[in-house]
Design a protein around this motif. Structure first.
Motif, mmCIF file in Angstrom:
data_model
loop_
_atom_site.group_PDB
_atom_site.id
_atom_site.type_symbol
_atom_site.label_atom_id
_atom_site.label_comp_id
_atom_site.label_asym_id
_atom_site.label_seq_id
_atom_site.Cartn_x
_atom_site.Cartn_y
_atom_site.Cartn_z
ATOM 1 N N VAL A 102 -5.589 -16.814 -6.010
ATOM 2 C CA VAL A 102 -6.646 -15.836 -5.722
ATOM 3 C C VAL A 102 -6.692 -14.787 -6.827
ATOM 4 O O VAL A 102 -5.641 -14.248 -7.217
ATOM 5 N N GLN A 103 -7.894 -14.508 -7.307
ATOM 6 C CA GLN A 103 -8.068 -13.413 -8.255
ATOM 7 C C GLN A 103 -8.335 -12.126 -7.460
ATOM 8 O O GLN A 103 -9.392 -11.971 -6.841
ATOM 9 N N HIS A 104 -7.351 -11.250 -7.437
ATOM 10 C CA HIS A 104 -7.517 -9.979 -6.727
ATOM 11 C C HIS A 104 -6.482 -8.975 -7.236
ATOM 12 O O HIS A 104 -5.295 -9.303 -7.319
ATOM 13 N N PRO A 105 -6.887 -7.746 -7.560
ATOM 14 C CA PRO A 105 -5.937 -6.768 -8.109
ATOM 15 C C PRO A 105 -4.916 -6.270 -7.098
ATOM 16 O O PRO A 105 -3.872 -5.732 -7.484
ATOM 17 N N SER A 106 -5.213 -6.410 -5.810
ATOM 18 C CA SER A 106 -4.280 -5.984 -4.754
ATOM 19 C C SER A 106 -3.789 -4.550 -5.002
ATOM 20 O O SER A 106 -2.581 -4.290 -5.028
ATOM 21 N N HIS A 107 -4.706 -3.644 -5.168
ATOM 22 C CA HIS A 107 -4.323 -2.258 -5.415
ATOM 23 C C HIS A 107 -3.626 -1.667 -4.188
ATOM 24 O O HIS A 107 -4.149 -1.740 -3.078
ATOM 25 N N SER A 108 -2.482 -1.075 -4.408
ATOM 26 C CA SER A 108 -1.650 -0.599 -3.300
ATOM 27 C C SER A 108 -1.978 0.816 -2.863
ATOM 28 O O SER A 108 -1.515 1.260 -1.802
ATOM 29 N N GLY A 109 -2.741 1.557 -3.670
ATOM 30 C CA GLY A 109 -2.973 2.968 -3.372
ATOM 31 C C GLY A 109 -1.891 3.866 -3.937
ATOM 32 O O GLY A 109 -1.988 5.089 -3.870
ATOM 33 N N MET A 110 -0.849 3.261 -4.500
ATOM 34 C CA MET A 110 0.273 4.007 -5.073
ATOM 35 C C MET A 110 0.298 3.897 -6.599
ATOM 36 O O MET A 110 1.199 4.411 -7.253
#
Length: 276
Positions: free
Chosen positions: A194-202
């Protein structure tokens, strides 16, 4: 007076350190499962995780789960106790299965116990645990590997491949043994990238020095031959551009994957299997 102040400050420091070392599992177990009894087992659940992560932001966590005789699996939950979002991935089966294999690339924020919990259709709970040491990279706050704006261009793109389950990466060569291997004789391995940055908010934007808003995979639904098979609930623990491998029946003729993320994106991918 200064001596007493120093002693008092030292006592507070020691107390805070002792609190930091207290395991999270008892509280997590109570919050997630209340008074339900969890059977501790190494037979029903076989975890495959590295002793020490070489890349904290992309650590493979795998397991093979085999229901007891006469039982089938309802769900499997992956818990990284000390991660900011401990419940890291949940697999819920639309079609109850007797055995299941998965491995997934995850962020491991720091040294942590790892628990995998399986629930049977009848509600019985089984748990196995391991421990993952890390390299001190602070994976959940590590800068993203792709420019946040560029990542939007391919966000949600997916590729699906199917292989023999025996074609496993080296980390997972010992995952299947005994009854687990027998239960998965009639299974293949689906590889989902999967292409996704998965930004954690941190994480901080290295140019603006502002925190990047959290945006991660919410759900992934896998349908086989037009009918639901398994739904995966994600979290910030999923790595950037995660890879998910899981067992599917050899009888499957087509795969449809639907992804949704917390930013409202919805993408799909269809794959007809060779020979059909």
């Amino acid at each position: 007076m200064k001596a007493f102040a120093v002693i008092g400050a030292l006592g507070v420091l020691i107390a805070s350190q002792a609190h930091a070392l207290e395991p999270s599992w008892p509280d997590l177990r109570e919050e997630l499962y209340g008074g339900q009894f969890l059977v501790e087992t190494g037979d029903t659940i076989s975890i495959d995780a590295p002793y020490r992560s070489e890349m904290d932001s992309r650590t493979r966590i795998g397991a093979t789960v085999t229901a007891p005789d006469g039982e089938t699996l309802d769900s499997v939950t992956v818990i990284l106790d000390e991660n900011p979002m401990p419940v890291s991935a949940v697999f819920r089966f639309a079609r109850p299965v007797s055995s299941f294999f998965f491995d997934i690339t995850m962020r491991v924020n720091g040294p942590t116990p790892l628990h995998v919990v399986a629930r049977t259709v009848r509600g019985q709970l089984f748990v196995a645990d391991s421990f993952v040491k890390t390299s001190g990279q602070g994976a959940c706050s590590a800068p993203p590997g792709t420019d946040p704006e560029l990542a939007l261009a391919t966000l949600g793109d997916m590729t699906v491949e199917v292989q023999q389950l025996s074609d496993r990466p080296p980390l997972l060569q010992t995952a299947l043994s005994g009854s687990a291997a027998a239960g998965l004789d009639n299974a293949k391995r689906m590889d989902l990238a999967v292409q996704h940055p998965s930004h954690s908010g941190m994480q901080m934007n290295q140019i603006t020095l502002l925190y990047i808003p959290a945006r991660y995979i919410d759900t992934i639904a896998v349908d086989l031959d037009g009918a639901p098979f398994v739904g995966i609930t994600g979290s910030i623990s999923l790595s950037e551009n995660p890879e998910i491998r899981l067992s599917i029946p050899t009888s499957a003729q087509s795969i449809d994957v639907t992804l949704t993320d917390t930013g409202g994106t919805r993408t799909t991918k269809h794959r007809s299997l060779p020979g059909f």
